[in-house]
Design an enzyme around this catalytic site. Structure first.
Site, PDB file in Angstrom:
ATOM      1  N   HIS A 243      51.696  50.944  73.677  1.00 45.85           N
ATOM      2  CA  HIS A 243      52.093  51.858  72.597  1.00 45.85           C
ATOM      3  C   HIS A 243      53.561  51.661  72.164  1.00 45.85           C
ATOM      4  O   HIS A 243      53.833  51.304  71.045  1.00 45.85           O
ATOM      5  CB  HIS A 243      51.954  53.313  73.060  1.00 45.85           C
ATOM      6  N   ASP A 244      54.471  51.928  73.068  1.00 49.97           N
ATOM      7  CA  ASP A 244      55.882  52.077  72.689  1.00 49.97           C
ATOM      8  C   ASP A 244      56.562  50.788  72.222  1.00 49.97           C
ATOM      9  O   ASP A 244      57.411  50.834  71.324  1.00 49.97           O
ATOM     10  CB  ASP A 244      56.673  52.697  73.855  1.00 49.97           C
TER      11      ASP A 244
END
Ligand code: RIB
Ligand code: CA
Length: 313
Positions: A243-244
């Site tokens: 995700h990040d």
């Protein structure tokens, strides 16, 4: 072109860790002014410690790391040890950090830094709940117009929720904070689950990290091996969504992503859909667009960038 000045606000979390490594490995494009920890995946004492572990792993022990808010604005903290493990960085064995934690509170640092720089020169990169950012905006409204852009990981539309049927974790943990940020008027780029679920760590991609033959490569592979079991079980996917790192990859190579500039509102009342990012993707309302909501990703290009940059550490 001068590197982009950013503050990374984070709740490490294995995927946050990879994002921080990617940023610190890219000094030509990114100048990491500071890393501010927030409670999220695990409580604040662990997120601030993990942020320092990652900066040391990157060989950047001089990075300024600050501890911020230990709980959401008005709600009880919800954490995600079921995904990230008890430490937040489960997977490989890690030693405690030796680099210092800054004394200044993260929120004060964010305010002071924005006030000290010319308007439009600092990008905020939240990778966790938006508590620190919202608290800074509430305490010092004058800084809001000084922010160049917010590029954040959070929310979901087509992918709906990962912590409830309707909400993504970062927004769900502190929906009131998210509402303050999305209503602030600051230009926002959103990396929702719609795009991060396309950043899947397949076996080949994880082995490419391991094949780097470096401590960083081994750690990232070990974190991914641990982190992916939750998503593989829940979604039956081939790997874990990174995700990040999508936030940082966007700063380096924005053309890896495509999306739409639409209105995004945050549900803060209904218990059923609390924390939902109501994205007007089909523009069916007359609500003004307030966010660039990403929907697609060149995942091979993303992982090629990631492996290339991690190899530098
Ligand atoms: O929902 C995914 C997000 O929540 C990621 O930022 C992960 O690190 C957790 O913070
Ligand atoms: Ca995170």
């Amino acid at each position: 072109m001068a590197p982009r000045k950013i503050i990374i606000d984070t709740d490490p979390g294995q995927d946050d860790a990879v994002a921080i490594l990617l940023a610190l490995a890219s000094p030509d494009e990114i100048d990491v002014l500071g890393v501010t920890a927030v409670a999220g995946n695990v409580p604040l004492p662990l997120t601030q410690k993990n942020a320092r572990i990652v900066c040391e792993l990157a060989g950047k022990p001089d990075t300024l790391v600050f501890a911020g808010c230990d709980a959401p604005l008005v709600r009880k903290l919800v954490t995600a040890e079921h995904v990230h493990g008890k430490t937040g960085l489960d997977g490989p064995q890690m030693s405690d950090p030796t680099m210092p934690l800054q004394d200044q509170h993260a929120v004060e640092y964010i305010i002071e830094t924005l006030r000290a720089h010319d308007a439009g020169t600092i990008t905020l990169c939240p990778l966790g709940p938006l508590t620190n950012i919202a608290t800074a905006f509430k305490s010092a409204p004058d800084i809001i117009e000084k922010v160049q852009e917010i590029v954040l990981m959070g929310g979901a539309y087509f992918q709906v929720g990962n912590i409830t049927p309707a909400a993504e974790f970062n927004i769900y943990v502190d929906p009131e904070a998210a509402k303050i940020v999305f209503d602030s008027g600051v230009p926002i780029v959103v990396m929702p689950l719609d795009v991060t679920h396309k950043a899947l760590t397949t076996r080949a991609r994880v082995e490419a990290f391991r094949a780097l033959g470096t401590k960083v490569g081994d750690m990232v592979a070990a974190w991914t091996d641990f982190f992916e079991r939750f998503d593989k079980e829940k979604y039956g996917s081939e790997g874990a969504p990174l995700h990040d790192p999508c936030v940082i990859a966007y700063l380096i190579q924005p053309d890896l992503f495509t999306g739409r500039h639409v209105n995004v509102e945050i549900e803060t009342v209904s218990e059923l859909t609390l924390g939902m990012t109501v994205a007007d993707w089909w523009r069916v309302t007359d609500r003004a667009p307030n966010a660039m909501f990403m929907g697609d990703l060149d995942s091979d290009g993303f992982f090629a960038l990631l492996a290339d940059r991690l190899a530098r550490l």
